[in-house]
Design a protein around this motif. Structure first.
Motif, short mmCIF file in Angstrom:
data_model
loop_
_atom_site.label_atom_id
_atom_site.label_comp_id
_atom_site.label_asym_id
_atom_site.label_seq_id
_atom_site.Cartn_x
_atom_site.Cartn_y
_atom_site.Cartn_z
N VAL A 50 -12.90 63.56 34.02
CA VAL A 50 -13.77 64.81 33.30
C VAL A 50 -13.02 65.99 33.47
O VAL A 50 -12.59 66.36 34.65
CB VAL A 50 -15.20 64.77 33.91
CG1 VAL A 50 -15.79 65.66 33.34
CG2 VAL A 50 -15.99 63.25 33.88
N LEU A 57 -20.87 65.00 27.18
CA LEU A 57 -21.42 64.16 28.15
C LEU A 57 -22.69 63.29 27.99
O LEU A 57 -22.69 62.32 28.35
CB LEU A 57 -21.47 64.88 29.55
CG LEU A 57 -20.25 65.05 30.33
CD1 LEU A 57 -20.32 65.94 31.62
CD2 LEU A 57 -19.44 63.77 30.67
N PHE A 61 -23.02 59.44 28.34
CA PHE A 61 -23.73 58.69 29.21
C PHE A 61 -25.01 57.76 28.41
O PHE A 61 -25.25 56.45 28.93
CB PHE A 61 -24.53 59.52 29.84
CG PHE A 61 -23.56 59.93 31.14
CD1 PHE A 61 -23.59 59.04 32.26
CD2 PHE A 61 -23.50 61.43 31.47
CE1 PHE A 61 -22.59 59.54 33.59
CE2 PHE A 61 -22.79 61.74 32.64
CZ PHE A 61 -22.26 60.81 33.37
N CYS A 79 -16.99 59.11 37.75
CA CYS A 79 -16.60 60.34 37.10
C CYS A 79 -15.95 61.15 38.03
O CYS A 79 -16.39 61.45 39.08
CB CYS A 79 -17.98 61.02 36.73
SG CYS A 79 -18.79 60.36 35.07
N ASP A 81 -14.12 64.51 38.54
CA ASP A 81 -14.04 65.81 37.88
C ASP A 81 -12.71 66.46 38.10
O ASP A 81 -12.70 66.85 39.20
CB ASP A 81 -15.25 66.76 38.57
CG ASP A 81 -15.35 68.05 37.73
OD1 ASP A 81 -14.50 68.49 36.92
OD2 ASP A 81 -16.56 68.69 38.00
N SER A 88 -19.80 70.56 33.33
CA SER A 88 -19.87 69.42 33.26
C SER A 88 -20.23 68.50 34.55
O SER A 88 -21.09 67.73 34.68
CB SER A 88 -18.42 68.78 33.26
OG SER A 88 -17.83 69.09 31.85
N ILE A 92 -23.50 65.76 34.92
CA ILE A 92 -23.18 64.48 35.70
C ILE A 92 -24.16 64.28 36.43
O ILE A 92 -24.55 63.00 36.66
CB ILE A 92 -21.66 64.31 36.32
CG1 ILE A 92 -20.57 64.25 34.87
CG2 ILE A 92 -21.51 63.00 37.00
CD1 ILE A 92 -19.29 64.51 35.48
N GLN A 96 -26.63 61.29 37.43
CA GLN A 96 -26.65 60.51 38.78
C GLN A 96 -28.00 60.56 39.40
O GLN A 96 -28.33 59.16 39.94
CB GLN A 96 -25.35 61.17 39.71
CG GLN A 96 -25.13 60.41 40.88
CD GLN A 96 -24.24 61.21 41.77
OE1 GLN A 96 -24.03 62.55 41.65
NE2 GLN A 96 -23.29 60.64 42.54
N ILE A 103 -24.02 55.45 39.28
CA ILE A 103 -23.08 56.57 38.80
C ILE A 103 -22.63 57.20 40.28
O ILE A 103 -23.45 57.66 40.86
CB ILE A 103 -23.71 57.63 38.01
CG1 ILE A 103 -24.10 56.93 36.75
CG2 ILE A 103 -22.79 58.92 37.74
CD1 ILE A 103 -25.09 57.95 35.89
N TYR A 105 -19.81 60.33 41.62
CA TYR A 105 -19.23 61.73 41.28
C TYR A 105 -18.14 62.02 42.21
O TYR A 105 -18.65 62.01 43.37
CB TYR A 105 -20.52 62.76 40.83
CG TYR A 105 -19.78 64.20 40.80
CD1 TYR A 105 -19.14 64.56 39.30
CD2 TYR A 105 -19.62 65.16 41.77
CE1 TYR A 105 -18.59 65.78 39.32
CE2 TYR A 105 -18.97 66.32 41.62
CZ TYR A 105 -18.35 66.58 40.23
OH TYR A 105 -18.06 67.98 40.05
N PRO A 134 -14.73 60.50 28.56
CA PRO A 134 -15.98 61.46 28.59
C PRO A 134 -16.39 62.06 27.25
O PRO A 134 -17.68 62.46 26.95
CB PRO A 134 -15.89 62.21 29.72
CG PRO A 134 -14.73 62.48 29.82
CD PRO A 134 -14.07 61.37 29.37
#
Length: 368
Positions: A50, A57, A61, A79, A81, A88, A92, A96, A103, A105, A134
């Motif tokens: 991402v 996004l 999703f 994801c 980042d 972003s 996310i 999440q 999910i 991150y 994404p």
């Protein structure tokens, strides 16, 4: 131009495409709100790099969470980042919060798509993994179709799904018009050691067996920029899958977003020095050497893979050689030409004559 004007112009110029897009859009809406969820046989992870994609996004999703294959039971999203400076991360984390078990991150300093994907791979625990970008999205039955097909043949190590293009500028779709659409004329199972002219170049529109990735310690080469990261990963993956099969799935659509602002890496790659030096040094040339070492020869599909990219260089600069000097200096042009000649040492004349992609004809081939 407002939405109504765009739709009217599309209806007037291409009524067939207008009604097909309208039908597919309605089907997606109906299925997104359908309570029916299917239970499958396998578990999947999506690793997504991402970087500053806040406005895309939610579409990404929604297309995954609303899969007909039960998202909560079967799909995990990682994801990574890559140092985004927009919102972003916040978006996310909102998703999440809704799906904490599905999910994950992770944040890292900016280092490029390859490094972000490699970090994500370290956390994959499922048997199957893919790399959806994404800013793209997938058909509502995408994972269900894949799950059904994997269960039919234990020797399948790669599922190749069909690319469709979503044109952001006029909100339209293009189906079965890509340069590799011939791969999807039917539901095709092909042995890896006999792929011939079947090539697949997108890790986003692929499903990989993670056990094989772990066994051979496969990863994305972070030195290959700004393109061919995907093609190189797939060629490495196939190198160790010689006795297995690839399944090409028609109508299992991965929707590539053609951005209205032309800001994607695909649009900007020709202005980067690495396109002419690093991609050859760390990508194409090592690819040929690996196959020569492990297989004893370079198979047709790997030769086709290189020719697919080579023809783009030829078509862009054959009649506009001065353009190249705007990107790299004379010294690097000599290195580029040397690398190009080195690659063609691995290409058979018969393969060149068979090559038919990207409008390549006899008059182009004679310049090879």
């Amino acid at each position: 131009m407002n939405s109504f004007s765009r739709k009217y112009r599309k209806l007037k110029n291409n009524p067939k495409l207008f009604f097909k897009d309208m039908w597919n859009k309605q089907i997606r809406k109906i299925k997104q709100h359908s309570p029916v969820k299917y239970t499958g046989k396998f578990q999947y992870t999506i690793v997504s790099a991402v970087y500053n994609v806040e406005k895309y996004l939610n579409d990404y999703f929604k297309s995954i969470v609303n899969q007909s294959l039960d998202f909560k039971k079967h799909i995990h999203i990682i994801c990574v980042d890559d140092g985004s400076t927009d919102h972003s991360a916040q978006i996310i984390k909102q998703w999440q919060k809704k799906y904490p078990n599905n999910i994950s991150y992770y944040y890292k300093e900016n280092g490029g798509q390859a490094s972000a994907r490699n970090l994500g791979l370290d956390y994959v625990k499922t048997e199957w993994v893919t790399f959806i970008d994404p800013d793209d999205f997938i058909h509502v039955d995408y994972f269900k179709i894949i799950d059904d097909e994997i269960g039919k043949d234990e020797n399948i190590v790669l599922i190749a799904t069909e690319l469709a293009t979503y044109h952001e500028s006029n909100e339209s779709y293009s189906y079965k018009n890509g340069h590799l659409s011939y791969n999807y004329a039917s539901n095709t199972l092909v042995p890896v050691n006999n792929l011939n002219n079947h090539i697949h170049l997108s890790v986003c529109a692929s499903m990989f067996n993670n056990n094989l990735i772990k066994k051979y310690n496969l990863f994305f080469d972070e030195k290959i920029k700004p393109c061919f990261e995907d093609g190189n990963f797939i060629s490495d993956y196939l190198l160790y899958s010689r006795t297995n099969n690839i399944k090409f799935l028609p109508d299992c659509y991965y929707f590539y977003r053609s951005r209205a602002d032309m800001s994607s890496t695909t649009n900007q790659q020709w202005d980067q020095e690495g396109k002419y030096i690093d991609v050859f040094k760390y990508g194409y040339i090592p690819m040929f050497k690996k196959y020569k070492k492990h297989w004893g020869y370079v198979p047709t599909n790997i030769q086709f893979t290189f020719l697919f990219y080579a023809i783009q260089y030829f078509k862009k600069f054959l009649d506009q050689k001065e353009k190249l000097k705007n990107v790299i200096d004379d010294k690097k042009i000599k290195i580029f030409n040397k690398h190009m000649n080195q690659c063609f040492e691995y290409i058979d004349e018969t393969t060149i004559m068979k090559f038919h992609l990207l409008g390549c004809n006899f008059f182009t081939k004679k310049d090879f």
